[in-house]
Scaffold this active site. Sequence first.
Site, PDB file in Angstrom:
ATOM      1  N   TYR A 195      -1.303   0.410  13.577  1.00 20.98           N
ATOM      2  CA  TYR A 195      -0.517   1.536  14.087  1.00 20.98           C
ATOM      3  C   TYR A 195      -1.417   2.645  14.636  1.00 20.98           C
ATOM      4  CZ  TYR A 195       4.253   0.484  12.468  1.00 20.98           C
ATOM      5  OH  TYR A 195       5.507  -0.037  12.291  1.00 20.98           O
TER       6      TYR A 195
ATOM      7  N   LYS B 273      -2.926 -11.147   4.773  1.00 19.69           N
ATOM      8  CA  LYS B 273      -3.018 -12.383   5.556  1.00 19.69           C
ATOM      9  C   LYS B 273      -4.489 -12.785   5.539  1.00 19.69           C
ATOM     10  CE  LYS B 273      -1.329 -15.566   8.290  1.00 19.69           C
ATOM     11  NZ  LYS B 273      -0.403 -16.606   7.816  1.00 19.69           N
TER      12      LYS B 273
ATOM     13  N   ASP C  90       3.414 -14.179   5.144  1.00 21.67           N
ATOM     14  CA  ASP C  90       4.475 -15.110   5.575  1.00 21.67           C
ATOM     15  C   ASP C  90       5.218 -15.659   4.354  1.00 21.67           C
ATOM     16  OD1 ASP C  90       2.098 -16.388   4.928  1.00 21.67           O
ATOM     17  OD2 ASP C  90       2.227 -17.891   6.518  1.00 21.67           O
TER      18      ASP C  90
ATOM     19  N   ASP D 107       6.059  -2.344   7.188  1.00 23.46           N
ATOM     20  CA  ASP D 107       7.170  -1.983   8.072  1.00 23.46           C
ATOM     21  C   ASP D 107       8.168  -3.139   8.105  1.00 23.46           C
ATOM     22  OD1 ASP D 107       8.639  -0.584  10.086  1.00 23.46           O
ATOM     23  OD2 ASP D 107       7.715  -1.896  11.590  1.00 23.46           O
TER      24      ASP D 107
ATOM     25  N   ASP E 112      12.060  -3.632   5.885  1.00 24.43           N
ATOM     26  CA  ASP E 112      13.364  -3.868   6.519  1.00 24.43           C
ATOM     27  C   ASP E 112      14.014  -5.105   5.910  1.00 24.43           C
ATOM     28  OD1 ASP E 112      13.060  -1.739   8.317  1.00 24.43           O
ATOM     29  OD2 ASP E 112      13.921  -2.892   9.972  1.00 24.43           O
TER      30      ASP E 112
END
Length: 358
Positions: A142, A192, A224, A248, A252
């Site tokens: 970001y 990851k 994942d 982020d 959600d």
Amino acid sequence: MKYNIAVVKGDGIGPEIVNEAMKVLDKIGEKFGHEFVYNEVLAGGCAIDATGMPLPQETVDACLASDSVLLGAVGGPKWDNLPGDKRPEKALLGLRSALGLFANLRPAMMFGELADACPLKKEVIGEGLDILIVRELIGGVYFGERGRRQTENMGEEAYDIMAYSEKEVERIGRVAFEMAKKRNFKVTSVDKANVLETSRLWRSVMHKLKEEYPDVEYNDFLVDNTAMQLVSNPGQFDVIVTENMFGDILSDEASMVTGSIGMLPSASLGEGTRGLYEPIHGSAPDIAGKNMANPLATILSLGMMLRYSFGLMEEAEAVENAVKSVLAKGYRTADIMSDGKTLVGTVEMGELVKKELN
Ligand code: IPM
Ligand code: MN
């Protein structure tokens, strides 16, 4: 005590939901003998319209001078075609960074009263869901260098760099472990590391840190796999700590699992006690101005402000209990409506919560 609160109502449903939250806060002030002083400032699309910029310096200064910041939501289709650094979202990123708010706490919990809204089968959800996502908020992709360049024969190329330093990882990791100690003593660090170098550094820092918290159970999950586990076995999680973009996306997903994104608050914290509190949902331009939005996530964000910025535990619990009582009495805004319940609008919902505080 007197508390100075910078208020950023923002765009879309932002003003409506923040107005209800302010009413509830005033009631708390009256009941417990505190004075809350508001300083309303512009950020997001409304700031672009008024000043040409999504985050005027005046807004940053006012937030820096405040004890805490309450925010509704920013953005909307009207400003969607502006270039990256002129978009309303830039205001949010700029505020987070200017205030040094590196730790974003996103609780995803299922309200017993709203269990029917959960899209998962009962066998999957089991006892319910109470996860705290701790998202790193001012680093990673970001905030890394980004740009475009011409390649020789592949046309234009764009890049966004993801970087993390040991210090950045350690400070967010520490927040996660400290939170776990106040909850169910379990931290899942999400990365990851099978692909990304930032994740390998992340993991090694977390492993050093976990030695300081022997009473907290720790595990590493790949992002994942985490996305999958959140819908196949969400009950296994307590605190999830992860980098900015993974957080982020996963937050959600987790909010949807609870079935009521309109219910979930968030807190963004830095080194001091000043924080930024906002619902995790967006500005919902399609229902703006229609007295339809659910103000409860914003009201619960206030609860988090009372708890984390002001240390007012009793007041925070009063807000949370008021929300639960209103739900228990069967009142619902459209987003959480179900058979046999009473449909109310934004203002009515705010009033109902306020009335519970009498
Ligand atoms: C969030 C939002 C923001 C983010 C956007 C609006 C910049 O999606 O708070 O999760 O990506 O952080
Ligand atoms: Mn998001």
